[in-house]
Design an enzyme around this catalytic site. Structure first.
Site, PDB file in Angstrom:
ATOM      1  N   HIS A 164      -5.609  -7.097  -3.497  1.00 52.91           N
ATOM      2  CA  HIS A 164      -6.379  -7.205  -2.260  1.00 52.91           C
ATOM      3  C   HIS A 164      -6.426  -8.638  -1.747  1.00 52.91           C
ATOM      4  O   HIS A 164      -7.005  -8.889  -0.689  1.00 52.91           O
ATOM      5  CB  HIS A 164      -7.809  -6.681  -2.471  1.00 52.91           C
ATOM      6  CG  HIS A 164      -7.916  -5.201  -2.371  1.00 52.91           C
ATOM      7  ND1 HIS A 164      -8.928  -4.482  -2.983  1.00 52.91           N
ATOM      8  CD2 HIS A 164      -7.140  -4.281  -1.745  1.00 52.91           C
ATOM      9  CE1 HIS A 164      -8.769  -3.194  -2.732  1.00 52.91           C
ATOM     10  NE2 HIS A 164      -7.685  -3.045  -1.979  1.00 52.91           N
ATOM     11  N   THR A 165      -5.823  -9.542  -2.487  1.00 59.36           N
ATOM     12  CA  THR A 165      -5.644 -10.888  -1.938  1.00 59.36           C
ATOM     13  C   THR A 165      -4.769 -10.827  -0.690  1.00 59.36           C
ATOM     14  O   THR A 165      -4.796 -11.733   0.149  1.00 59.36           O
ATOM     15  CB  THR A 165      -5.012 -11.831  -2.998  1.00 59.36           C
ATOM     16  OG1 THR A 165      -5.076 -13.169  -2.527  1.00 59.36           O
ATOM     17  CG2 THR A 165      -3.562 -11.480  -3.270  1.00 59.36           C
ATOM     18  N   ASP A 190      -2.128 -14.814  -4.392  1.00 60.17           N
ATOM     19  CA  ASP A 190      -2.602 -15.729  -5.433  1.00 60.17           C
ATOM     20  C   ASP A 190      -3.859 -15.128  -6.044  1.00 60.17           C
ATOM     21  O   ASP A 190      -4.128 -13.933  -5.886  1.00 60.17           O
ATOM     22  CB  ASP A 190      -2.848 -17.137  -4.856  1.00 60.17           C
ATOM     23  CG  ASP A 190      -3.818 -17.124  -3.681  1.00 60.17           C
ATOM     24  OD1 ASP A 190      -4.594 -16.150  -3.531  1.00 60.17           O
ATOM     25  OD2 ASP A 190      -3.821 -18.093  -2.895  1.00 60.17           O
ATOM     26  N   HIS A 223       0.405   4.046  -2.892  1.00 58.25           N
ATOM     27  CA  HIS A 223      -0.132   5.372  -2.585  1.00 58.25           C
ATOM     28  C   HIS A 223       0.866   6.482  -2.892  1.00 58.25           C
ATOM     29  O   HIS A 223       0.464   7.629  -3.105  1.00 58.25           O
ATOM     30  CB  HIS A 223      -0.589   5.435  -1.123  1.00 58.25           C
ATOM     31  CG  HIS A 223      -1.910   4.767  -0.891  1.00 58.25           C
ATOM     32  ND1 HIS A 223      -2.869   5.249  -0.028  1.00 58.25           N
ATOM     33  CD2 HIS A 223      -2.441   3.644  -1.441  1.00 58.25           C
ATOM     34  CE1 HIS A 223      -3.925   4.446  -0.052  1.00 58.25           C
ATOM     35  NE2 HIS A 223      -3.683   3.458  -0.895  1.00 58.25           N
ATOM     36  N   ARG A 241       0.824  -1.216   0.000  1.00 62.55           N
ATOM     37  CA  ARG A 241       0.000   0.000   0.000  1.00 62.55           C
ATOM     38  C   ARG A 241       0.855   1.261   0.000  1.00 62.55           C
ATOM     39  O   ARG A 241       0.521   2.267  -0.648  1.00 62.55           O
ATOM     40  CB  ARG A 241      -0.918  -0.035   1.230  1.00 62.55           C
ATOM     41  CG  ARG A 241      -1.915   1.098   1.328  1.00 62.55           C
ATOM     42  CD  ARG A 241      -2.963   0.811   2.405  1.00 62.55           C
ATOM     43  NE  ARG A 241      -3.731   2.008   2.712  1.00 62.55           N
ATOM     44  CZ  ARG A 241      -3.780   2.574   3.916  1.00 62.55           C
ATOM     45  NH1 ARG A 241      -3.097   2.037   4.926  1.00 62.55           N
ATOM     46  NH2 ARG A 241      -4.503   3.656   4.112  1.00 62.55           N
ATOM     47  N   ASP A 259     -14.898  -3.722  -5.182  1.00 64.28           N
ATOM     48  CA  ASP A 259     -14.566  -5.117  -5.466  1.00 64.28           C
ATOM     49  C   ASP A 259     -15.699  -5.773  -6.254  1.00 64.28           C
ATOM     50  O   ASP A 259     -15.469  -6.410  -7.291  1.00 64.28           O
ATOM     51  CB  ASP A 259     -14.351  -5.907  -4.161  1.00 64.28           C
ATOM     52  CG  ASP A 259     -13.219  -5.362  -3.313  1.00 64.28           C
ATOM     53  OD1 ASP A 259     -12.168  -5.020  -3.890  1.00 64.28           O
ATOM     54  OD2 ASP A 259     -13.387  -5.272  -2.085  1.00 64.28           O
ATOM     55  N   TRP A 272      -9.897  -9.784   2.712  1.00 73.23           N
ATOM     56  CA  TRP A 272     -10.611 -10.140   1.486  1.00 73.23           C
ATOM     57  C   TRP A 272     -10.535 -11.651   1.211  1.00 73.23           C
ATOM     58  O   TRP A 272     -11.382 -12.188   0.529  1.00 73.23           O
ATOM     59  CB  TRP A 272     -10.013  -9.394   0.296  1.00 73.23           C
ATOM     60  CG  TRP A 272     -10.358  -7.955   0.197  1.00 73.23           C
ATOM     61  CD1 TRP A 272     -11.364  -7.399  -0.544  1.00 73.23           C
ATOM     62  CD2 TRP A 272      -9.700  -6.857   0.829  1.00 73.23           C
ATOM     63  NE1 TRP A 272     -11.377  -6.034  -0.408  1.00 73.23           N
ATOM     64  CE2 TRP A 272     -10.358  -5.665   0.432  1.00 73.23           C
ATOM     65  CE3 TRP A 272      -8.614  -6.760   1.701  1.00 73.23           C
ATOM     66  CZ2 TRP A 272      -9.970  -4.405   0.864  1.00 73.23           C
ATOM     67  CZ3 TRP A 272      -8.233  -5.501   2.146  1.00 73.23           C
ATOM     68  CH2 TRP A 272      -8.898  -4.334   1.737  1.00 73.23           C
ATOM     69  N   THR A 273      -9.481 -12.278   1.746  1.00 76.32           N
ATOM     70  CA  THR A 273      -9.259 -13.699   1.493  1.00 76.32           C
ATOM     71  C   THR A 273      -8.938 -14.425   2.804  1.00 76.32           C
ATOM     72  O   THR A 273      -8.588 -13.791   3.802  1.00 76.32           O
ATOM     73  CB  THR A 273      -8.097 -13.920   0.506  1.00 76.32           C
ATOM     74  OG1 THR A 273      -6.888 -13.389   1.074  1.00 76.32           O
ATOM     75  CG2 THR A 273      -8.371 -13.234  -0.827  1.00 76.32           C
TER      76      THR A 273
END
Length: 443
Positions: free
Chosen positions: A237-238, A277, A108, A104, A298, A269-270
């Protein structure tokens, strides 16, 4: 191919740099010794940030290692210090499990780029401005002060590395160490000098805009990215979690985050939120687990017709996702950056070497065709020896004549040794001359 060229001429490529800014010179020499073709091509490898005057550039290889062009150092960041900083970042990731926040941080810093503004650093982008408090206080950057604190000791240790390079190095290394693809990075970014050069707030994407598809396109198109790159980058976002105290989104904790690793809490998210992945796309598509986060930006990836094409593909094919993600991440990391040496020099050098490689291939093809022509001729002459028919003899000689006379030979005389070579040498000279024109045009 190397074994088929045992008697071919060996090829060496010399590239020298002129002290003037007008052009660089290239010379090709041929020697009549045996050639290992594969090892010859290795000598043509070059960094995308090749220094042609005072310094060198550094690039991450396809295996994740560092390589530098044979010259002193890149003016913006020291190659040896970059390599050492990368190893320190890897150790930091092992102990702090901070992969998501370092990704991030790089994003950013680069994601403020505006392609419609030419002036640096007003255009934003990967310039190290995120180290200043005024930009860290932007709403979209909530919590990133923690990322800066994590790597500040690395910056202090390696003063020859710019913040702009360190942020992008940390981001790419985090992806790779989490099991993601190797990112084709380049380094040499120049830092802004003060907080007065930070971009204004509002350039980064929001999590829950009224029209998610339109918002994503507005933000990412401004950076010069397209729909495929938007979807591919969303796949990062994984990794990570959303914390309501920072973004206003997500649960305080879930069964996947209550025990860490790292600081517990947030909503991921996962399931395996420290593994890179394609599970993000699979989980967003399924929407079966209430403990997994699905933001409006998403969900829209499977609702918008254009986005959906790529999201469906990535959910089914991780290899394609990795390939597209690596390209998009590398592109993002360069947005708005001012490189030392300047990017125009990189384009000039790249065009020059690509044309040189093309001319080398032409010369080698000429040798191969020469050998092929002689081989075919000898085989047909052997066939004639075993055929006593005068008619067949005449017909075979006519066939050989058609082939050889087209290239300057005859059925009764071997093809002149240098006829093909001369033709392709002329072609290569033309291409090398053309490369000089390209070089002048791009300066």
């Amino acid at each position: 191919m190397a074994s088929s060229l045992n008697s071919a001429a060996s090829l060496r490529l010399f590239v020298s740099s002129s002290s003037s800014s007008s052009s660089a010179a290239a010379r090709l020499s041929l020697r009549s010794t045996s050639l290992s073709f594969s090892s010859s091509l290795k000598s043509l490898a070059f960094s995308p940030l090749s220094r042609h005057k005072r310094g060198s550039a550094v690039s991450v290889s396809s295996t994740g290692g560092f390589s530098s062009v044979a010259s002193p150092k890149c003016a913006a960041s020291d190659p040896d210090q970059l390599k050492s900083a990368r190893e320190d970042i890897k150790e930091l990731l092992k102990s702090k499990f901070c992969h998501p926040i370092l990704v991030r941080l790089g994003w950013h810093d680069a994601g403020t780029y505006n392609k419609n503004i030419e002036e640096w650093p007003r255009r934003g982008g990967a310039n190290g401005s995120l180290r200043f408090e005024v930009e860290l206080k932007h709403a979209a950057n909530a919590g990133l002060v923690n990322a800066l604190n994590l790597i500040q000791h690395i910056k202090d240790k390696y003063s020859g590395v710019t913040y702009a390079d360190l942020f992008q190095l940390a981001s790419a290394t985090a992806i790779e160490e989490a099991g993601g693809p190797k990112i084709p990075m380049k380094y040499g970014r120049v830092d802004v000098s003060g907080p007065n050069e930070c971009p204004e707030e509002g350039r980064l994407p929001a999590a829950g805009p009224p029209s998610p598809a339109d918002h994503l396109r507005e933000v990412f198109y401004r950076m010069g990215l397209n729909d495929k790159e938007i979807v591919a980058l969303s796949g990062a976002h994984t990794l990570g979690r959303s914390r309501p105290d920072r973004s206003g989104w997500g649960k305080p904790e879930t069964k996947y985050t209550k025990d860490g690793p790292g600081a517990p809490g947030g909503q991921s998210w996962t399931v395996q939120w420290l593994k890179f992945d394609n599970s993000y796309f699979k989980d967003i598509k399924a929407k079966r687990d209430e403990d997994l986060l699905v933001l409006p930006t998403d969900a829209v990836l499977f609702e918008d017709p254009s986005f959906k094409v790529y999201a469906e593909k990535y959910a089914e094919d991780q290899e394609t996702f990795f390939k597209d993600y690596a390209e998009a991440h590398a592109k993002l990391s360069n947005l708005g950056a001012k490189f030392n040496p300047p990017e125009v020099g990189l384009k000039r050098k790249t065009s020059f070497l690509v044309i040189e490689v093309g001319s080398c291939v032409i010369i080698i093809q000429g040798h191969m065709l020469q050998l092929f022509s002689k081989s075919k001729t000898e085989k047909r002459k052997e066939k004639i020896k075993f055929n006593s028919s005068a008619f067949e003899l005449k017909r075979e000689k006519q066939k050989i004549g058609i082939v050889e006379e087209a290239f300057g030979g005859s059925p009764d005389e071997a093809l002149p040794t240098n006829s093909w070579l001369s033709y392709f040498d002329i072609s290569s000279c033309f291409l090398l001359s053309l490369s000089a024109v390209f070089e002048t045009e791009l300066i």
